[in-house]
Design a protein around this motif. Structure first.
Motif, PDB file in Angstrom:
ATOM      1  N   LEU A 196       0.855  -0.989   0.137  1.00 16.15           N
ATOM      2  CA  LEU A 196      -0.001  -0.129   0.052  1.00 16.15           C
ATOM      3  C   LEU A 196       0.908   1.197   0.002  1.00 16.15           C
ATOM      4  O   LEU A 196       2.028   1.350   0.446  1.00 16.15           O
ATOM      5  CB  LEU A 196      -0.892   0.000   1.170  1.00 16.15           C
ATOM      6  CG  LEU A 196      -1.730  -1.224   1.350  1.00 16.15           C
ATOM      7  CD1 LEU A 196      -2.697  -1.072   2.678  1.00 16.15           C
ATOM      8  CD2 LEU A 196      -2.967  -1.026   0.207  1.00 16.15           C
ATOM      9  N   GLU A 221      -5.361  -1.922  -3.960  1.00 12.80           N
ATOM     10  CA  GLU A 221      -5.043  -0.674  -4.790  1.00 12.80           C
ATOM     11  C   GLU A 221      -3.999  -1.236  -5.851  1.00 12.80           C
ATOM     12  O   GLU A 221      -3.328  -2.014  -5.804  1.00 12.80           O
ATOM     13  CB  GLU A 221      -4.438   0.246  -3.940  1.00 12.80           C
ATOM     14  CG  GLU A 221      -3.082   0.203  -3.358  1.00 12.80           C
ATOM     15  CD  GLU A 221      -2.555   1.384  -2.506  1.00 12.80           C
ATOM     16  OE1 GLU A 221      -3.079   1.707  -1.651  1.00 12.80           O
ATOM     17  OE2 GLU A 221      -1.320   1.442  -2.716  1.00 12.80           O
ATOM     18  N   SER A 224       1.925   0.758  -8.215  1.00 13.57           N
ATOM     19  CA  SER A 224       2.208   2.178  -8.006  1.00 13.57           C
ATOM     20  C   SER A 224       3.896   2.367  -7.724  1.00 13.57           C
ATOM     21  O   SER A 224       4.362   1.249  -7.353  1.00 13.57           O
ATOM     22  CB  SER A 224       1.544   3.161  -7.156  1.00 13.57           C
ATOM     23  OG  SER A 224       1.880   2.663  -5.718  1.00 13.57           O
ATOM     24  N   ARG A 241       0.369   6.144 -10.133  1.00 13.99           N
ATOM     25  CA  ARG A 241      -0.341   4.820 -10.160  1.00 13.99           C
ATOM     26  C   ARG A 241      -0.607   4.169 -11.430  1.00 13.99           C
ATOM     27  O   ARG A 241      -0.783   5.330 -12.303  1.00 13.99           O
ATOM     28  CB  ARG A 241      -1.956   5.079  -9.529  1.00 13.99           C
ATOM     29  CG  ARG A 241      -2.162   4.515  -8.001  1.00 13.99           C
ATOM     30  CD  ARG A 241      -3.565   4.656  -7.575  1.00 13.99           C
ATOM     31  NE  ARG A 241      -3.615   4.151  -6.384  1.00 13.99           N
ATOM     32  CZ  ARG A 241      -4.843   4.179  -5.648  1.00 13.99           C
ATOM     33  NH1 ARG A 241      -5.747   4.203  -6.267  1.00 13.99           N
ATOM     34  NH2 ARG A 241      -4.834   3.904  -4.312  1.00 13.99           N
ATOM     35  N   HIS A 250      -1.323   9.899  -8.652  1.00 15.56           N
ATOM     36  CA  HIS A 250      -2.797   9.872  -7.739  1.00 15.56           C
ATOM     37  C   HIS A 250      -2.887  10.812  -6.676  1.00 15.56           C
ATOM     38  O   HIS A 250      -3.817  11.301  -6.353  1.00 15.56           O
ATOM     39  CB  HIS A 250      -2.640   8.064  -7.431  1.00 15.56           C
ATOM     40  CG  HIS A 250      -3.951   7.971  -6.594  1.00 15.56           C
ATOM     41  ND1 HIS A 250      -5.009   8.083  -7.114  1.00 15.56           N
ATOM     42  CD2 HIS A 250      -3.567   7.464  -5.047  1.00 15.56           C
ATOM     43  CE1 HIS A 250      -5.811   7.449  -5.899  1.00 15.56           C
ATOM     44  NE2 HIS A 250      -5.115   7.706  -4.801  1.00 15.56           N
TER      45      HIS A 250
END
Ligand SMILES: [Fe+2]
Ligand SMILES: [Fe+2]
Length: 267
Positions: A196, A221, A224, A241, A250
């Protein structure tokens, strides 16, 4: 002088998405970072072929890379290898000593990486990591040798800051005593492991966590990486991202330094 760091982590070759790998390399060529900070988990299960793919990726990077291992770079359940020669493949493919610190210096920058993954931990969760006194001493020695105005960056795999979503994963072991010694002597702590992306402050230091850059091991998610820019007393962390065809900003956070203490600043 602007220092530009591309922070990537959790590549997990073996579970990589080739299209994202190719686009990330293209993006990094455009961004032209001062340094690529690679925060561990280069492979999925520390197999030779996965290390070969990771090595080819590192060789294709358009900038110097500073690389630390993650828990997945140990031979997971191949217990005999894990205990007798845990870092054999890391050494032969990546070429650094996991027991020592790695350092990169450039004008305005000193970055030091240490290995927080452990072949064995007393915790039932072997993915957990730890930072020890010797490693903190090595970091501080490199910082002491650097010019006053250099941005002081620490690379680890395991995090010094968690959000609610990652709370059950645990901080890097011994994080509190390490932070007490790093306080006012480091600027920026870079980590991965949680998959994350976020940044924040702990004890006056900026912490930036990057997501999984190129693997399909997503934890809610997209892929990234972080593009971090600093010119002296200001630092921004842009999370870039994957949107299905390219990387795009992002979220962007800004921090400002007063003396050696960082705080949040307007964008
Ligand atoms: Fe990971
Ligand atoms: Fe990890």
């Amino acid at each position: 002088m602007t220092v530009r760091i591309a922070q990537i982590s959790d590549l997990h070759f073996g579970r990589d998405v080739p299209e994202v790998v190719a686009r990330l390399l293209g993006e990094l060529r455009e961004v032209a970072p001062t340094l690529v900070a690679v925060c561990g988990d280069l492979t999925q299960t520390a197999r030779a072929a996965q290390f070969e793919a990771a090595r080819a990726f590192l060789d294709a990077l358009p900038a110097p890379a500073l690389v630390v291992p993650g828990n997945h770079d140990l031979p997971g359940w191949r217990v005999w290898a894990r205990f007798t020669r845990p870092w054999r493949r890391w050494r032969s493919h990546i070429g650094t000593d996991p027991n020592g610190a790695v350092t990169h210096t450039a004008p305005g920058l000193v970055a030091v990486g240490v290995n927080t993954a452990r072949a064995w931990t007393p915790h039932t969760d072997w993915s957990r990591g730890r930072i020890n006194r010797t490693q903190v001493a090595a970091i501080l020695a490199a910082f002491d040798a650097a010019p006053d105005n250099a941005l002081r960056v620490v690379l680890t795999h395991h995090p010094f800051l968690l959000t609610g979503a990652g709370r059950r994963r645990g901080l890097v072991g011994r994080s509190a005593p390490a932070l007490r010694r790093l306080r006012r002597r480091a600027d920026l702590l870079l980590g991965g492991h949680i998959h994350l992306a976020y940044s924040g402050l702990v004890d006056g230091l900026v912490v930036a966590q990057s997501g999984t850059a190129v693997s399909n091991r997503l934890k809610g998610e997209p892929n990234s990486y972080n593009l971090i820019e600093s010119d002296g007393d200001r630092l921004t962390v842009a999370n870039r991202r994957w949107d299905g065809s390219r990387f795009a900003t992002h979220e962007r956070a800004a921090y400002a330094r007063d003396g050696r203490e960082w705080s949040a600043a307007g964008p």
